[in-house]
Design an enzyme around this catalytic site. Sequence first.
Site, PDB file in Angstrom:
ATOM      1  N   ASP A 175     -54.769 -48.096   8.794  1.00  0.00           N
ATOM      2  CA  ASP A 175     -55.017 -48.344  10.223  1.00  0.00           C
ATOM      3  C   ASP A 175     -56.492 -48.674  10.453  1.00  0.00           C
ATOM      4  O   ASP A 175     -57.365 -48.143   9.762  1.00  0.00           O
ATOM      5  CB  ASP A 175     -54.615 -47.098  11.031  1.00  0.00           C
ATOM      6  CG  ASP A 175     -54.451 -47.418  12.509  1.00  0.00           C
ATOM      7  OD1 ASP A 175     -54.265 -48.610  12.849  1.00  0.00           O
ATOM      8  OD2 ASP A 175     -54.502 -46.484  13.330  1.00  0.00           O
ATOM      9  N   HIS A 202     -57.311 -58.019   9.079  1.00  0.00           N
ATOM     10  CA  HIS A 202     -56.248 -57.798   8.096  1.00  0.00           C
ATOM     11  C   HIS A 202     -56.633 -58.384   6.729  1.00  0.00           C
ATOM     12  O   HIS A 202     -56.287 -57.844   5.687  1.00  0.00           O
ATOM     13  CB  HIS A 202     -54.922 -58.391   8.593  1.00  0.00           C
ATOM     14  CG  HIS A 202     -54.494 -57.833   9.922  1.00  0.00           C
ATOM     15  ND1 HIS A 202     -54.378 -56.476  10.143  1.00  0.00           N
ATOM     16  CD2 HIS A 202     -54.171 -58.427  11.096  1.00  0.00           C
ATOM     17  CE1 HIS A 202     -53.999 -56.267  11.403  1.00  0.00           C
ATOM     18  NE2 HIS A 202     -53.875 -57.437  11.997  1.00  0.00           N
ATOM     19  N   LEU A 229     -47.829 -48.790 -12.848  1.00  0.00           N
ATOM     20  CA  LEU A 229     -47.886 -48.374 -11.439  1.00  0.00           C
ATOM     21  C   LEU A 229     -46.767 -49.032 -10.630  1.00  0.00           C
ATOM     22  O   LEU A 229     -46.535 -50.234 -10.747  1.00  0.00           O
ATOM     23  CB  LEU A 229     -49.251 -48.806 -10.871  1.00  0.00           C
ATOM     24  CG  LEU A 229     -49.459 -48.656  -9.364  1.00  0.00           C
ATOM     25  CD1 LEU A 229     -49.465 -47.192  -8.951  1.00  0.00           C
ATOM     26  CD2 LEU A 229     -50.778 -49.314  -8.944  1.00  0.00           C
TER      27      LEU A 229
HETATM   28  C1  FPP Z   1     -53.193 -51.603  11.044  1.00  0.00           C
HETATM   29  O1  FPP Z   1     -54.448 -51.898  11.635  1.00  0.00           O
HETATM   30  C2  FPP Z   1     -52.881 -52.561   9.973  1.00  0.00           C
HETATM   31  C3  FPP Z   1     -51.787 -53.373   9.947  1.00  0.00           C
HETATM   32  C4  FPP Z   1     -50.783 -53.385  11.021  1.00  0.00           C
HETATM   33  C5  FPP Z   1     -51.561 -54.317   8.840  1.00  0.00           C
HETATM   34  C6  FPP Z   1     -51.967 -53.866   7.473  1.00  0.00           C
HETATM   35  C7  FPP Z   1     -51.798 -54.987   6.526  1.00  0.00           C
HETATM   36  C8  FPP Z   1     -52.673 -55.345   5.550  1.00  0.00           C
HETATM   37  C9  FPP Z   1     -53.918 -54.622   5.239  1.00  0.00           C
HETATM   38  C10 FPP Z   1     -52.334 -56.492   4.689  1.00  0.00           C
HETATM   39  C11 FPP Z   1     -51.500 -55.958   3.561  1.00  0.00           C
HETATM   40  C12 FPP Z   1     -50.761 -56.998   2.864  1.00  0.00           C
HETATM   41  C13 FPP Z   1     -49.961 -56.756   1.794  1.00  0.00           C
HETATM   42  C14 FPP Z   1     -49.196 -57.867   1.201  1.00  0.00           C
HETATM   43  C15 FPP Z   1     -49.831 -55.401   1.216  1.00  0.00           C
HETATM   44  P1  FPP Z   1     -54.427 -52.281  13.194  1.00  0.00           P
HETATM   45  O2  FPP Z   1     -54.021 -53.734  13.284  1.00  0.00           O
HETATM   46  O3  FPP Z   1     -53.521 -51.323  13.917  1.00  0.00           O
HETATM   47  O4  FPP Z   1     -55.914 -52.122  13.609  1.00  0.00           O
HETATM   48  P2  FPP Z   1     -56.462 -51.246  14.842  1.00  0.00           P
HETATM   49  O5  FPP Z   1     -55.924 -49.856  14.673  1.00  0.00           O
HETATM   50  O6  FPP Z   1     -57.935 -51.320  14.697  1.00  0.00           O
HETATM   51  O7  FPP Z   1     -55.956 -51.901  16.089  1.00  0.00           O
HETATM   52 MG    MG Z   2     -53.831 -49.387  14.747  1.00  0.00          MG
END
Ligand code: FPP
Ligand code: MG
Length: 271
Positions: A43, A61, A158
């Site tokens: 997050d 992301h 893994l």
């Molecule tokens: C939450 O942060 C994150 C996500 C919803 C997406 C996580 C995805 C990735 C890191 C890419 C991973 C890809 C693969 C193929 C494993 P948020 O968007 O809720 O950010 P915020 O809390 O600051 O609003």
């Molecule tokens: Mg979030």
Amino acid sequence: MNTRGEIGEFSQIFNGLMDLMRRFIFRVLRAGSIPNHISFIMDGNRRFAKRHNLKGLDAGHRAGFISVTCVLQYCKEIGVPYVTLYAFGFDNFKREPEEVKCLMDLMLEKVELTIDQAISGNLKGVRVIFAGDLNSLNERFRAAAQRLMEITEENRGLMIVVCVAYCTSHEIVHAVRESCVRKCDDGDGNVVLELSEIEEYMYTSAVPDPDLVIRTGGGDRLSNFMTWQTSKSLLHTTAALWPELGLWHLVWAILKFQRLQGYLQKKQKLD
Ligand code: FPP
Ligand code: MG
């Protein structure tokens, strides 16, 4: 030697020293017990983008994916057998369609890249599984995910479970439905389900329950992530945003797990 050459040489020496130090830390860590399965609730990507003035809906992301690769490499080096990543929760479909598309495109790009790495033999024993309601994803993503699962199926290093279009409530409904269908198909009109039958059809049935859940971004919730499987897991939260998660955060979480090992084992026996 010019300044650029000197900087290059210095950074090589620095990286070499960091590598050595990391290996030494991991060796010390392995003297204690290592979690069998670590789950990550990633997050804070968008806050990271905002904080660093990064442009583009997927900028945070993308930074988050760099953390994914580092964390997976660390887990591999430490010797953690199973890792679960909460990449896209079912509720994330409620975000702006442009952001959902951006995230899906980014994940597809990374899955296709990982397929290329697997084909050229660079995944070195890593097995990848996708868990969630994959039918709610677009055809191209589904096909890529399926392909990656197939080509890494025989790998015994893994195991990484990528949870996409996932939430535990859907997972339970799916598992109960599948178990009922299977029982009815077997011609048994009186459907009584056993716990083991439901567990067999959970999206995440390929992995044991997590020992340690690490959530970034300052939240203290599980956000519908593996709530069935984490009743005995240690939850470690950190204010660090996901793209900021580094070696020390992971080491600190594992040290906490080791410190609370006795307490966790005692609790597991009593429950
Ligand atoms: C939450 O942060 C994150 C996500 C919803 C997406 C996580 C995805 C990735 C890191 C890419 C991973 C890809 C693969 C193929 C494993 P948020 O968007 O809720 O950010 P915020 O809390 O600051 O609003
Ligand atoms: Mg979030």
